[in-house]
Design a protein around this motif. Structure first.
Motif: not given
Length: 202
Positions: A29-43
């Motif tokens: 499943y695909y995730v993305e983020g430019r910050t850790m907050k963005g990545l964890t939210l995407s996951m």
């Protein structure tokens, strides 16, 4: 949500006459983020792995399969040519690098490496069970008839499969689903920053 599935077929020898084979698949499943907050939210939003009321980063779907032939004799029915296979499907995240910052990609790749080591621990427990089943099938005694032999093989399979499920549950409980094995973004990021503010803004 898009998924990518890959698989390979692996044959691994045991000390018995036949071999335990393993089919390995990956469901991404695909995730993305430019910050850790963005990545964890995407996951959290993208993960399809749900247990109870919470989502998890990954899972290992483990299925032990078996087959055999029977040989009728005047004295009963015997089992011959047992074959055992473990089907392992890893459900894991895959980062979209084009939509993520370099530092987040680096952290994610380390996280994924640790995550896969944890998931392979689940696989190892199931593979050992598959080996045990293959060996045990070869040692099953002559049954009075083939219907009885079928019941005996099913009982053996159920006992071994339930045992590996129990061991995998204990494995997760003992290491807190990988947290005590370092499967934590916090454990990876902390050494890279020198202040709490930098940690929050990473």
């Amino acid at each position: 949500m898009k998924f990518l599935t890959l698989f390979v077929l692996i044959f691994l020898s045991t000390n018995s006459i036949s071999e335990v084979s393993e089919k390995v698949e990956f469901e991404y499943y695909y995730v993305e983020g430019r910050t850790m907050k963005g990545l964890t939210l995407s996951m959290k939003e993208s993960s399809p792995v749900i247990r109870g009321d919470s989502k998890h980063a990954a899972s290992s779907k483990l299925k032990i399969q078996y087959r055999y032939s029977t040989q009728k004799q005047t004295t009963g029915c015997s089992l011959i040519n047992p074959e055992v296979r473990l089907k392992t499907t890893y459900v894991v995240p895959k980062i979209v690098k084009e939509r993520s910052s370099d530092k987040i990609v680096t952290v994610f790749e380390e996280y994924l490496s640790r995550l896969m080591k944890h998931e392979q621990g689940h696989r190892n427990i199931a593979f050992e069970a598959a080996q045990r089943l293959e060996e045990s099938l070869g040692l099953l005694p002559l049954a009075i008839d083939c219907a009885t032999l079928k019941r005996n093989t099913r009982k053996l399979y159920t006992q071994i499969n339930e045992d590996q499920k129990r061991k995998n549950h204990v494995y997760d409980k003992e290491n807190q689903h990988g947290v005590l094995q370092g499967v934590s973004f916090m454990d990876i990021v902390k050494p890279l920053v020198n202040s709490r503010k930098a940690l929050v803004e990473f």
